[in-house]
Design a protein around this motif. Structure first.
Motif, PDB file in Angstrom:
ATOM      1  N   VAL A 129       0.748  -1.224  -0.036  1.00  0.00           N
ATOM      2  CA  VAL A 129      -0.072  -0.022   0.019  1.00  0.00           C
ATOM      3  C   VAL A 129       1.002   1.398   0.133  1.00  0.00           C
ATOM      4  O   VAL A 129       2.015   1.149   0.386  1.00  0.00           O
ATOM      5  CB  VAL A 129      -0.835   0.076   1.086  1.00  0.00           C
ATOM      6  CG1 VAL A 129      -0.179  -0.067   2.596  1.00  0.00           C
ATOM      7  CG2 VAL A 129      -2.002   1.258   1.296  1.00  0.00           C
ATOM      8  N   VAL A 134      -3.451   0.632  -3.554  1.00  0.00           N
ATOM      9  CA  VAL A 134      -3.449  -0.560  -2.501  1.00  0.00           C
ATOM     10  C   VAL A 134      -3.408  -1.647  -3.544  1.00  0.00           C
ATOM     11  O   VAL A 134      -4.093  -1.812  -4.260  1.00  0.00           O
ATOM     12  CB  VAL A 134      -4.698  -0.754  -1.638  1.00  0.00           C
ATOM     13  CG1 VAL A 134      -4.630  -1.839  -0.879  1.00  0.00           C
ATOM     14  CG2 VAL A 134      -4.820   0.611  -0.820  1.00  0.00           C
ATOM     15  N   PRO A 156      -6.668   4.030  -2.709  1.00  0.00           N
ATOM     16  CA  PRO A 156      -6.649   4.027  -1.109  1.00  0.00           C
ATOM     17  C   PRO A 156      -7.886   4.595  -0.737  1.00  0.00           C
ATOM     18  O   PRO A 156      -8.637   4.206   0.251  1.00  0.00           O
ATOM     19  CB  PRO A 156      -5.670   4.690  -0.375  1.00  0.00           C
ATOM     20  CG  PRO A 156      -4.697   4.470  -1.563  1.00  0.00           C
ATOM     21  CD  PRO A 156      -5.358   4.622  -2.826  1.00  0.00           C
TER      22      PRO A 156
END
Length: 714
Positions: A129, A134, A156
């Motif tokens: 991440v 991510v 994210p």
């Protein structure tokens, strides 16, 4: 001459210092009572406030931690859901060749999903991440032996959209940070924030690698840092939620309201206590300084105010005490309500005759007291006369002949040397002296009255000393028979040879001794002296004739009266017929039956009994039929005017005639003129005594008469 006292506020008590001191004392007591209670309330509220803070802080911490945990679990749940979806797809692709898998993934049309051919699957991290994306990765082993990595890249921010936490706290801030503390994203409400790269920069107290959820607190917010685990990083919830603060303020306001209410109740209680004390004080003042019936000041207030008036007096003052004559008889005859109306009439009249710098009060019962200033005694006399005249205007009901009598005692205060209490005592003494004289009017206290007071106060001691030192002695006044003209006896009279006042006549000391219950002692002294004389005459072989002695009313009703007389006479061995007891007619007004029994018993013992002052009362004839006596002594008043008035002679004649018929000897006393002697002889009187024949004689002179007892010619 008088001045009217209009609306004089006598209720303003003179002793203001004591009044203020008492108020201060009461206030201090209430303050000392209320202060601990107020302190207890403050301490209790302070303790409650502290406990409330602790409880609210604990509640906030618990709720914020739960909220942070819930949000973190949502993020983890979403991450794991994506991983599971990716793992499921990878398992499906393992049944295809690599080419088929690539076509299949491309056919899904998801830009964030890709199948990447790799040489070694171990090199691909399953999760990574950063601020850009991510990345989820899972290895795929195709049926043709090829190796690949199925990779899912998600922004994210996508993990922010499913969180419902900010809906409860629009001012809260959420942060997702990686394992190294680098911030992936941060939002405050719905706005993404920029400018901070790591948790360490935001929260210096945070330690990298800490896998425990912990709380950071400052004055404005609670910050919960919760580890997501599995390399997902950290979720941070910084809460500025006002809901708990509002609840806190609500509870605090309720607590403050309760504290204020309790304080108000305490203040109300204190005010009530002060009010009750004021009412109680007023009732005490009313009882202590005001007469219940008339509304006038009472003696307590009179003394206090009079004392202050005398302290600043510039003119002489007079204390005047008025007493209503026969007030008990008025109550008994007309009723107590009528008696109260008479007192109320006095209470309305008297204050109008009190000077402005004076005071009027009800002393007690039917007594009223005034303190008045005056210039001359003549003006004071006139004022008293005017007061008396107006008070006597009080009317009795119907055609009652009752007349109001008043006794007034006055004492003058001509300087400040005398206290008000002493002046009241002097006025009371003057009042008492006036009532003893049984004459209404007014009387000033003076030194003559003072001397009498001193003498009476010392009378017991003076009398006892006089008996012991022989100041009392007896004289004998002869009695003669008008028929035989010979001595038939005498009357024993007592004299006081005072060391400073000289020889005192009985009229000067007998009433005083009777007033102080000393006359019985003197009577017994005279009787004992008579017994001694008779005993001496027996030894001298002189003729023995009866001697009459007076008996006091104070002792006749004593149960031991007869026994005491007999024992004394028998002690000297004196024949009973030589003792004659003289009793005044007024004695029989009390209890004729009892006295009749006593006299009958004495006569049975051979004593002679005579009735003195016959005719001075109103029941003489009635008594003659009820009692048995030997002699009656005609009152001297019978002989007054008989020389010139025929009516008087007729009365004396019939009394003598009636006595002879009853077998009673008649004795005329106070015979002073030849005409009286001649008249009594003509009317048949038996015995006479008086200055015409002889003054009272000393014992030696009377002994000479016993030898030669012939009556001088007349």
């Amino acid at each position: 001459m008088h001045s009217t006292r209009s609306n004089r506020n006598w209720k303003k008590l003179p002793n203001k210092v004591v009044h203020i001191q008492r108020k201060t004392h009461v206030a201090l007591r209430l303050l000392l009572l209320g202060l601990p209670i107020v302190l207890i309330i403050i301490l209790a509220f302070s303790h409650f406030y502290s406990r409330l803070n602790l409880l609210l802080d604990a509640e906030k911490q618990s709720q914020y931690e739960n909220r942070a945990r819930g949000c973190a679990q949502l993020v983890v749940h979403q991450i794991e859901s994506d991983q599971k979806r990716l793992l499921s797809l990878a398992q499906s692709l393992s049944g295809f060749t690599l080419e088929q898998g690539l076509r299949l993934v491309a056919g899904l049309g998801e830009s964030d999903l890709s199948l990447v051919v790799v040489d070694a699957i171990a090199d691909a991290a399953p999760f990574s991440v950063d601020a850009a994306s991510v990345v989820h990765r899972t290895p795929v082993q195709t049926i043709d032996g090829k190796q690949a990595v199925l990779q899912l890249k998600i922004s994210p921010v996508a993990y922010r959209s499913m969180l419902s936490c900010p809906q409860h706290a629009k001012s809260s801030r959420m942060i997702w940070a990686g394992e190294d503390g680098s911030i992936i994203w941060q939002f405050k409400a719905d706005e993404q924030l920029f400018g901070t790269e790591s948790l360490a920069a935001l929260f210096p107290a945070w330690e990298q690698g800490n896998q425990q959820s912990y709380l950071l607190k400052d004055n404005s917010s609670f910050t919960t840092i919760h580890p997501l685990g599995n390399g997902y990083g950290y979720f941070v919830l910084e809460s500025h939620d006002k809901l708990l603060e509002q609840a806190y303020l609500t509870i605090l306001q309720a607590s403050l309201s309760m504290a204020v209410l309790v304080s108000l109740l305490m203040l109300s209680l204190l005010f009530y206590l002060l009010l009750k004390d004021h009412v109680y004080e007023q009732s005490l003042m009313h009882l202590a300084f005001q007469d219940e019936l008339t509304g006038l000041p009472n003696k307590n207030h009179f003394v206090q105010e009079a004392s202050q008036l005398l302290e600043r007096a510039r003119s002489p003052y007079a204390v005047i005490i008025l007493d209503i004559g026969k007030f008990k008889l008025i109550n008994d005859h007309f009723g107590y309500a009528f008696g109260d109306s008479l007192l109320l009439y006095f209470s309305k009249v008297l204050p109008r005759y009190t000077t402005k710098d004076g005071v009027c009060a009800r002393l007690s019962g039917d007594k009223f007291i005034l303190l008045c200033s005056y210039r001359e005694k003549e003006s004071l006399d006139r004022r008293i006369s005017v007061i008396t005249e107006e008070l006597k205007r009080f009317s009795f009901p119907g055609a009652s002949p009752f007349q109001l009598d008043m006794f007034i005692g006055i004492s003058l205060i001509e300087d400040n040397a005398i206290s008000i209490s002493a002046a009241i005592d002097k006025a009371l003494f003057a009042l008492s002296a006036l009532k003893e004289r049984q004459a209404s009017g007014y009387l000033y206290y003076d030194e003559v009255l003072r001397s009498q007071l001193l003498e009476e106060s010392e009378l017991d001691k003076v009398f006892a000393k006089a008996l012991k030192t022989g100041e009392f002695h007896i004289v004998l006044q002869p009695k003669y028979s008008l028929q035989t003209r010979h001595l038939v006896g005498c009357e024993a009279l007592v004299r006081w040879d005072h060391p400073t006042k000289g020889l005192l006549a009985p009229s000067l000391f007998i009433p005083l001794l009777e007033k102080h219950n000393l006359l019985v002692t003197l009577d017994m002294f005279v009787l004992e002296q008579v017994c001694k004389l008779i005993k001496q005459w027996q030894l001298k072989v002189l003729p023995l004739l009866p001697i009459s002695v007076n008996q006091s009313r104070s002792y006749l009703f004593n149960a031991h009266y007869e026994q005491t007389l007999v024992e004394l006479i028998d002690r000297y061995e004196v024949a009973h017929h030589l003792i004659e007891f003289e009793l005044t007619e007024s004695l029989f007004l009390n209890d004729v039956k009892h006295l009749s029994q006593v006299l009958s018993s004495l006569r049975k013992k051979s004593f002679l009994v005579s009735l003195d002052d016959f005719g001075s009362g109103y029941s003489s004839l009635t008594m003659l039929k009820d009692i048995a006596i030997d002699k009656i002594k005609l009152d001297q008043g019978f002989l007054k005017g008989t020389d010139e008035h025929h009516r008087g002679k007729v009365v004396v004649q019939h009394v003598i005639s009636m006595a002879k018929q009853l077998g009673i000897t008649t004795v005329a006393e106070g015979v002073e003129t030849h005409e009286q002697v001649h008249m009594l002889q003509m009317l048949g009187c038996d015995v006479v005594q008086g200055y015409f024949f002889s003054h009272p004689l000393q014992v030696a002179e009377y002994e000479a008469l016993l030898i030669d007892d012939r009556l001088p010619s007349f």
